[in-house]
Design a protein around this motif. Structure first.
Motif, PDB file in Angstrom:
ATOM      1  N   VAL A 155     -53.737 -19.788 -30.613  1.00 59.27           N
ATOM      2  CA  VAL A 155     -53.778 -19.563 -29.166  1.00 59.27           C
ATOM      3  C   VAL A 155     -52.432 -19.084 -28.626  1.00 59.27           C
ATOM      4  CG1 VAL A 155     -55.600 -21.271 -28.842  1.00 59.27           C
ATOM      5  CG2 VAL A 155     -53.216 -21.964 -28.613  1.00 59.27           C
ATOM      6  N   MET A 156     -51.449 -18.928 -29.504  1.00 59.52           N
ATOM      7  CA  MET A 156     -50.142 -18.449 -29.062  1.00 59.52           C
ATOM      8  C   MET A 156     -49.608 -17.346 -29.980  1.00 59.52           C
ATOM      9  SD  MET A 156     -48.320 -22.081 -27.953  1.00 59.52           S
ATOM     10  CE  MET A 156     -46.796 -21.267 -27.534  1.00 59.52           C
ATOM     11  N   ASP A 157     -50.514 -16.700 -30.702  1.00 55.46           N
ATOM     12  CA  ASP A 157     -50.043 -15.697 -31.656  1.00 55.46           C
ATOM     13  C   ASP A 157     -49.929 -14.294 -31.054  1.00 55.46           C
ATOM     14  OD1 ASP A 157     -52.714 -15.174 -31.333  1.00 55.46           O
ATOM     15  OD2 ASP A 157     -53.212 -15.170 -33.468  1.00 55.46           O
ATOM     16  N   ASP A 158     -50.434 -14.106 -29.839  1.00 55.48           N
ATOM     17  CA  ASP A 158     -50.359 -12.802 -29.189  1.00 55.48           C
ATOM     18  C   ASP A 158     -50.318 -13.035 -27.687  1.00 55.48           C
ATOM     19  OD1 ASP A 158     -50.419 -10.173 -28.467  1.00 55.48           O
ATOM     20  OD2 ASP A 158     -52.405  -9.747 -29.336  1.00 55.48           O
ATOM     21  N   LEU A 159     -49.181 -13.539 -27.198  1.00 53.31           N
ATOM     22  CA  LEU A 159     -49.098 -13.998 -25.819  1.00 53.31           C
ATOM     23  C   LEU A 159     -49.431 -12.918 -24.798  1.00 53.31           C
ATOM     24  CD1 LEU A 159     -45.933 -16.317 -25.933  1.00 53.31           C
ATOM     25  CD2 LEU A 159     -48.339 -16.932 -26.177  1.00 53.31           C
ATOM     26  N   ALA A 171     -44.422 -15.718 -20.251  1.00 52.57           N
ATOM     27  CA  ALA A 171     -45.117 -14.871 -21.215  1.00 52.57           C
ATOM     28  C   ALA A 171     -46.632 -15.071 -21.136  1.00 52.57           C
ATOM     29  CB  ALA A 171     -44.625 -15.176 -22.620  1.00 52.57           C
ATOM     30  N   LEU A 172     -47.053 -16.324 -20.866  1.00 55.73           N
ATOM     31  CA  LEU A 172     -48.492 -16.622 -20.762  1.00 55.73           C
ATOM     32  C   LEU A 172     -48.676 -17.765 -19.775  1.00 55.73           C
ATOM     33  CD1 LEU A 172     -51.437 -16.221 -21.701  1.00 55.73           C
ATOM     34  CD2 LEU A 172     -50.983 -17.905 -23.502  1.00 55.73           C
ATOM     35  N   ASP A 173     -49.279 -17.479 -18.666  1.00 54.13           N
ATOM     36  CA  ASP A 173     -49.510 -18.478 -17.624  1.00 54.13           C
ATOM     37  C   ASP A 173     -50.859 -19.155 -17.871  1.00 54.13           C
ATOM     38  OD1 ASP A 173     -49.629 -20.054 -15.397  1.00 54.13           O
ATOM     39  OD2 ASP A 173     -49.904 -18.400 -13.966  1.00 54.13           O
ATOM     40  N   LYS A 218     -53.610 -25.315 -10.971  1.00 53.33           N
ATOM     41  CA  LYS A 218     -54.262 -24.281 -10.187  1.00 53.33           C
ATOM     42  C   LYS A 218     -55.759 -24.339 -10.442  1.00 53.33           C
ATOM     43  CE  LYS A 218     -50.285 -21.138 -10.331  1.00 53.33           C
ATOM     44  NZ  LYS A 218     -49.786 -19.807 -10.758  1.00 53.33           N
ATOM     45  N   SER A 219     -56.527 -23.866  -9.494  1.00 56.23           N
ATOM     46  CA  SER A 219     -57.975 -23.849  -9.599  1.00 56.23           C
ATOM     47  C   SER A 219     -58.426 -22.472 -10.054  1.00 56.23           C
ATOM     48  CB  SER A 219     -58.600 -24.186  -8.232  1.00 56.23           C
ATOM     49  OG  SER A 219     -59.995 -24.129  -8.289  1.00 56.23           O
ATOM     50  N   TRP A 220     -58.868 -22.414 -11.333  1.00 56.45           N
ATOM     51  CA  TRP A 220     -59.301 -21.148 -11.922  1.00 56.45           C
ATOM     52  C   TRP A 220     -60.762 -21.266 -12.374  1.00 56.45           C
ATOM     53  CZ3 TRP A 220     -54.879 -19.693 -15.895  1.00 56.45           C
ATOM     54  CH2 TRP A 220     -53.728 -19.306 -15.180  1.00 56.45           C
ATOM     55  N   GLU A 280     -53.364 -12.689 -25.032  1.00 64.04           N
ATOM     56  CA  GLU A 280     -54.033 -13.904 -25.486  1.00 64.04           C
ATOM     57  C   GLU A 280     -55.424 -14.093 -24.892  1.00 64.04           C
ATOM     58  OE1 GLU A 280     -54.417 -16.229 -28.198  1.00 64.04           O
ATOM     59  OE2 GLU A 280     -52.304 -15.699 -27.962  1.00 64.04           O
ATOM     60  N   TRP A 281     -55.696 -13.608 -23.721  1.00 62.78           N
ATOM     61  CA  TRP A 281     -56.997 -13.822 -23.078  1.00 62.78           C
ATOM     62  C   TRP A 281     -58.131 -13.048 -23.776  1.00 62.78           C
ATOM     63  CZ3 TRP A 281     -58.025 -17.429 -19.475  1.00 62.78           C
ATOM     64  CH2 TRP A 281     -56.952 -17.993 -18.786  1.00 62.78           C
ATOM     65  N   SER A 282     -57.776 -12.053 -24.570  1.00 61.50           N
ATOM     66  CA  SER A 282     -58.849 -11.230 -25.151  1.00 61.50           C
ATOM     67  C   SER A 282     -58.616 -10.877 -26.623  1.00 61.50           C
ATOM     68  CB  SER A 282     -59.011  -9.929 -24.342  1.00 61.50           C
ATOM     69  OG  SER A 282     -57.781  -9.200 -24.317  1.00 61.50           O
ATOM     70  N   ASP A 283     -57.656 -11.540 -27.279  1.00 58.18           N
ATOM     71  CA  ASP A 283     -57.457 -11.223 -28.698  1.00 58.18           C
ATOM     72  C   ASP A 283     -58.506 -11.946 -29.543  1.00 58.18           C
ATOM     73  OD1 ASP A 283     -56.659 -13.839 -28.533  1.00 58.18           O
ATOM     74  OD2 ASP A 283     -54.771 -13.584 -29.602  1.00 58.18           O
ATOM     75  N   ASN A 284     -58.358 -11.914 -30.826  1.00 57.82           N
ATOM     76  CA  ASN A 284     -59.253 -12.631 -31.734  1.00 57.82           C
ATOM     77  C   ASN A 284     -58.569 -13.913 -32.203  1.00 57.82           C
ATOM     78  OD1 ASN A 284     -61.573 -10.770 -32.043  1.00 57.82           O
ATOM     79  ND2 ASN A 284     -59.984  -9.365 -32.758  1.00 57.82           N
ATOM     80  N   ASP A 285     -59.233 -15.042 -31.955  1.00 56.92           N
ATOM     81  CA  ASP A 285     -58.656 -16.342 -32.322  1.00 56.92           C
ATOM     82  C   ASP A 285     -59.498 -16.995 -33.427  1.00 56.92           C
ATOM     83  OD1 ASP A 285     -56.545 -16.306 -30.482  1.00 56.92           O
ATOM     84  OD2 ASP A 285     -57.861 -17.015 -28.876  1.00 56.92           O
ATOM     85  N   THR A 286     -58.787 -17.415 -34.468  1.00 55.02           N
ATOM     86  CA  THR A 286     -59.447 -18.142 -35.571  1.00 55.02           C
ATOM     87  C   THR A 286     -58.855 -19.547 -35.639  1.00 55.02           C
ATOM     88  OG1 THR A 286     -59.796 -16.113 -36.829  1.00 55.02           O
ATOM     89  CG2 THR A 286     -59.913 -18.207 -38.033  1.00 55.02           C
ATOM     90  N   PHE A 287     -59.690 -20.532 -35.329  1.00 55.83           N
ATOM     91  CA  PHE A 287     -59.226 -21.927 -35.328  1.00 55.83           C
ATOM     92  C   PHE A 287     -59.216 -22.491 -36.743  1.00 55.83           C
ATOM     93  CE2 PHE A 287     -60.770 -21.808 -30.858  1.00 55.83           C
ATOM     94  CZ  PHE A 287     -59.576 -22.151 -30.244  1.00 55.83           C
ATOM     95  N   THR A 288     -58.098 -23.105 -37.077  1.00 59.53           N
ATOM     96  CA  THR A 288     -57.971 -23.796 -38.372  1.00 59.53           C
ATOM     97  C   THR A 288     -57.692 -25.289 -38.199  1.00 59.53           C
ATOM     98  OG1 THR A 288     -55.596 -23.301 -38.465  1.00 59.53           O
ATOM     99  CG2 THR A 288     -57.114 -21.711 -39.485  1.00 59.53           C
ATOM    100  N   GLN A 289     -57.473 -25.712 -36.942  1.00 55.36           N
ATOM    101  CA  GLN A 289     -57.116 -27.107 -36.663  1.00 55.36           C
ATOM    102  C   GLN A 289     -58.215 -27.765 -35.811  1.00 55.36           C
ATOM    103  OE1 GLN A 289     -54.327 -28.455 -38.061  1.00 55.36           O
ATOM    104  NE2 GLN A 289     -54.073 -26.423 -39.013  1.00 55.36           N
ATOM    105  N   LEU A 290     -58.973 -28.663 -36.412  1.00 56.50           N
ATOM    106  CA  LEU A 290     -59.922 -29.507 -35.685  1.00 56.50           C
ATOM    107  C   LEU A 290     -59.574 -30.973 -35.961  1.00 56.50           C
ATOM    108  CD1 LEU A 290     -61.524 -26.727 -35.826  1.00 56.50           C
ATOM    109  CD2 LEU A 290     -63.606 -28.144 -35.682  1.00 56.50           C
ATOM    110  N   ALA A 291     -59.940 -31.829 -35.052  1.00 56.94           N
ATOM    111  CA  ALA A 291     -59.706 -33.264 -35.234  1.00 56.94           C
ATOM    112  C   ALA A 291     -60.838 -33.839 -36.087  1.00 56.94           C
ATOM    113  CB  ALA A 291     -59.637 -33.971 -33.890  1.00 56.94           C
TER     114      ALA A 291
END
Length: 914
Positions: A287-291, A131-133, A161-163, A294-305
């Motif tokens: 980071v897994m809410d729209d597999l 679903a998401l590589d 892999k080298s990306w 995922e490379w171009s959706d909108n991500d809102t981080f709620t988890q930081l260390a």
């Protein structure tokens, strides 16, 4: 004071007199004077044990966690030492410890993964690859560390892999910060935040198998602003695949001081504006809410260390930072005090261990160099140890304010010999006081092979700390030394000392030969603590310090000199020489006049060896002037050497403008054909070599000799105040002459601190700044009584003594009126009281004995005008009896500044009747 107390005690004394129960037990007086014991038996054999004892300068130290019986180092500058009244103090640089683990920015993750405490978060959740590589952008672990100067960040990937990937790091340092924007984050990514608001972002541009750029940005409140392209980073690629990166940023580069708390995360994103995250640490569901997108959706981080940047867990850890190292000693124990910047972990894996390597025989061609606990570190090749102390605070069961002894089963205190056998006994102990940030240690002299501590002369200490696992091993730092702090003058911090195989002074490989053909330093193997401390001991035994003590009545004179205060341009031996420059460093001189056999005895105690060794040996001149205030009545102002020995290039002065002269010089030296005792006098200025009826013996650090008193003027002259100088020269065993130096040839002067700085110099050949002579004050005619009052439950001591001065014009002793004299009791340095002398110079003192006084031997002494005066007894009195401890008398212990003294010991035997 005496008169008022006399009235106060009158009624109880009357009651005592008519009492049928006698409580005042009078026996023969056990008050004696060293000086008035005629015929004190001294055998000239190189052993100082039969000389009259010298009172200890240092207060008694108890290993009880109370550090008040040690001196303060607060006035001492960092990276420096001093010796005060028998205590050596080294004040180490604060904050010079290595990092908890050495973060070397080199792209190698070993220094992170092999140490604990700085692994912050991981991402163990990967999407279904169908679903998401993310095989070229798969994050696994995030590490964060800090100190007062830097923020350290590292992360790993599990990519195969080298990306081309942009890796972003968000850092939330406090109030405000970025949450969202219509233009995206610092790289225009579709990334926003909730619960956190980053103030900074770092982006790492991975392009195939290289790092293209690393950039730092800050949020201004309305937009992102580029700060700088970072260069202090290194990455690791495996077969072209990005695997690891570590970097560090100065807090100052970010424009802030180290905050108390931060929150951090890292993500992998595409390289274009408008891209978003496909993986993150910590794992975030965004980071897994729209597999599929995922490379171009909108991500809102709620988890930081979230990380608390407390000092207790800094990269530079205060718990291993040595701040002070103290040494003193007594007849039974070598005593240490070690202070750390913090102590708050005990008995747990990770608590510090203190390593103290000791060279006790001053032979640097034997012993072991490796330090204990498998810490991958050696001593200097000039400091192999004979015994190695380990205080392991990580051992299970180690607690605060608890005394631990050798062999108690905890293995918290160990003393190794070079075969790595533990030779510690239960007489060796330590205690930790975490509040005082101190460890007190008592090492039984016998446990380190010293049967007669008065002959130790020098102990070379190498001191370091490591983190211990509590099971006998230091925490390992892969590939380098495990030592985290050590006492050294090399470099800025401990890492400069132990980081590589180079000489820390030159940063060149060991063994490099300089332009003069000399090796730059010892040929070490690297990973070595090359810094060490030499502590010289006198015969008390204590670390030698400047204490010119004069035991009075023209009978017993003692001069204690500092160690390492000599000139250092010494003629060394050839290749492989073990001669140290302090072979010419005198640390103790004694002169005893025995009236019963009309002889004068001399004892010289040297820091180094007095016997012929390699190219030179010390030559000591005892210069005597019986009329110190008459500069022109002696032989010469120049100090003569014996015939054939060359010149001393030294003359005597009373002050910079007035020269002085001598009447007698007694020389001592050793050579391959035997000992030389030479006396120069007004009738034989060339010197009488080994005259009849003289004795001289040597033993390691000791020169002992005796001569008839008539050879240096006789007992009549010796009974008056006189000037005396103890001068040390180098004697060349090949040329049989004194070694010729710049200006005066003198190497050391007894009773002077800093021979080159204080006395001689490039242009000054005279001895004038400080000269040693008997002072013309004394306390005599001691009369002391101790009694117990029946109806007044306190013990009272009554003391009468006369303060006199020597009147040079009349050549007589006269009373000194209207002077304040304080009386103390040696043993625990207890203040008894003070009074002013009457018109005859007599002090009367009647006072209560403090409750702290226990049964035992004590010595009375007085202090007048900051000068220590031992009381001279001329009669006898009752033996002191104490039935029970009386109530305490609060009084600050007084430590006199001893400038020069007239001393005569008086021993009081205090007994308690049941």
């Amino acid at each position: 004071m005496y008169k008022s107390l006399h009235t106060l005690y009158l009624l109880p004394l009357i009651i005592l007199a008519i009492s049928t129960i006698s409580v005042l037990h009078v026996e023969s007086m056990l008050v004696r004077t060293l000086a008035t014991q005629e015929g004190y038996a001294i055998t000239v054999d190189g052993d100082p044990s039969d000389w009259p004892s010298i009172p200890a300068q240092h207060p008694q130290v108890s290993i009880d966690g109370n550090t008040s019986d040690w001196y303060s180092a607060n006035e001492l500058s960092e990276n420096n030492y001093t010796v005060v009244n028998g205590e050596y103090i080294w004040r180490d640089r604060v904050g010079d410890e290595r990092t908890n683990f050495e973060i070397v920015i080199d792209g190698n993750s070993n220094d992170w993964v092999s140490w604990r405490g700085y692994f912050v978060a991981e991402d163990a959740i990967d999407p279904d690859p169908t679903a998401l590589d993310i095989s070229g952008a798969n994050l696994t672990r995030l590490y964060v560390a800090w100190d007062q100067a830097y923020l350290y960040i590292a992360f790993e990937t599990n990519s195969s892999k080298s990306w081309d990937v942009d890796y972003g790091i968000a850092i939330d340092t406090g109030d405000g910060g970025y949450t969202s924007s219509t233009t995206g984050d610092a790289y225009g990514k579709n990334i926003s935040f909730n619960n956190y608001a980053p103030d900074f972002e770092i982006y790492i541009q991975v392009r195939g198998n290289i790092i293209n750029k690393v950039t730092l940005h800050n949020w201004t409140g309305t937009s992102w602003q580029w700060i700088v392209d970072l260069t202090d980073y290194r990455a690791y690629f495996e077969a072209g695949v990005f695997k690891f990166i570590e970097l560090r940023i100065r807090w100052g580069t970010m424009g802030i001081n180290k905050p108390d708390n931060i929150a951090v995360n890292v993500w992998a994103a595409g390289v274009s504006v408008g891209d978003s995250a496909v993986d993150s640490i910590p794992h975030d569901s965004t980071v897994m809410d729209d597999l599929s997108n995922e490379w171009s959706d909108n991500d809102t981080f709620t988890q930081l260390a979230s990380i608390s940047l407390d000092e207790d867990n800094e990269v530079r850890d205060r718990r291993v930072d040595i701040t002070e190292f103290h040494v003193t000693s007594n007849q039974t124990h070598l005593l240490l005090l070690i202070r750390l910047r913090e102590i708050f972990i005990l008995g747990e894996d990770g608590a510090p261990a203190i390593l103290v390597a000791m060279d006790t025989d001053t032979i640097y061609t034997n012993g072991e160099r490796w330090l204990a606990l498998n810490c991958d570190t050696q001593t200097s090749s000039n400091g192999p140890w004979d015994y190695h102390l380990v205080i392991d605070l990580a051992r299970p069961g180690v607690n605060d304010l608890t005394l631990y002894r050798g062999g108690d089963g905890t293995n918290s205190i160990i003393v190794y010999d070079p075969s790595w056998s533990d030779v510690v006994s239960s007489n060796t102990s330590f205690i930790v006081n975490s509040t005082a940030k101190a460890i007190e240690v008592a090492i039984y002299w016998s446990d380190i092979g010293v049967s007669n501590p008065r002959n130790v002369s020098n102990v070379r200490f190498t001191v370091a700390t490591v983190r211990s696992n509590g099971a006998g091993d230091a925490w390992d730092i892969a590939g380098v030394s495990d030592v985290l702090d050590c006492i050294t003058s090399y470099g800025v911090n401990t890492w400069d000392e132990v980081k590589d195989d180079n000489d820390p002074l030159t940063d060149q490989p060991y063994g490099v030969i300089d332009g003069d053909g000399n090796e730059t330093k010892d040929s070490g193997d690297g990973r070595a603590v090359n810094g060490f401390m030499d502590v010289g001991f006198n015969t008390i035994p204590e670390p030698a310090s400047l204490q010119p003590l004069f035991l009075y009545n023209s009978t017993y004179l003692v001069v204690l000199d500092p160690f390492n205060d000599h000139r250092e341009d010494y003629l060394k031996g050839g290749p492989g020489s073990v001669v140290e420059d302090w072979d010419v460093d005198v640390i103790e001189f004694r002169m005893y006049i025995n009236r019963s056999d009309d002889r004068v005895y001399f004892l010289v105690f040297m820091h180094g060896n007095v016997n012929p060794l390699d190219a030179a040996s010390p030559a000591i001149a005892v210069v005597i002037d019986y009329t110190p205030l008459d500069p022109g009545d002696g032989v010469s102002e120049w100090v003569y050497a014996p015939s054939g020995w060359g010149y001393t290039d030294t003359f005597l002065r009373l002050d910079p403008s007035t020269n002085s002269t001598w009447q007698y010089i007694v020389w001592f030296t050793t050579n391959t054909s035997g000992n030389w005792l030479v006396i120069l006098s007004p009738t034989n200025t060339a010197g009488d070599f080994n005259p009849v009826d003289t004795e001289m013996a040597t033993n390691d650090h000791v020169i002992e000799a005796s001569i008839p008193a008539d050879y240096i003027g006789g007992l009549t002259m010796l009974s008056k105040p006189f000037r005396i100088n103890i001068l040390v020269y180098g004697y060349n065993l090949t040329t049989r002459q004194l070694i010729n130096l710049t200006s005066s040839n003198v190497y050391d002067i007894g009773g002077v601190s800093g021979t080159w700085d204080t006395e001689v110099s490039d242009t000054d050949w005279g001895i004038d700044t400080v000269f040693i002579r008997k002072l013309s004050t004394r306390l005599v005619n001691l009369d002391t009584y101790h009694h117990r009052l029946v109806y007044y439950p306190r013990d009272v001591i009554r003391i009468n003594a006369t303060l006199q001065y020597y009147n040079l014009s009349t050549d007589t002793w006269e009373g000194l009126p209207n002077q304040n004299v304080k009386i103390y009791l040696i043993g625990s340095t207890v203040y008894l009281g003070s009074n002013t002398t009457d018109e005859n110079g007599t002090i009367y003192l009647e006072t209560l004995i403090p409750a702290t006084i226990e049964e035992g031997n004590y010595t009375l002494y007085g202090v007048f005008n900051e000068t220590l005066l031992y009381l001279e007894a001329t009669n006898t009195g009752p033996q002191i009896q104490i039935k029970q401890p009386p109530a305490p008398i609060p009084e600050t212990i007084y430590t006199p500044v001893i400038l020069a003294t007239t001393i005569l010991a008086i021993t009081l035997v205090i007994k308690r009747r049941k």
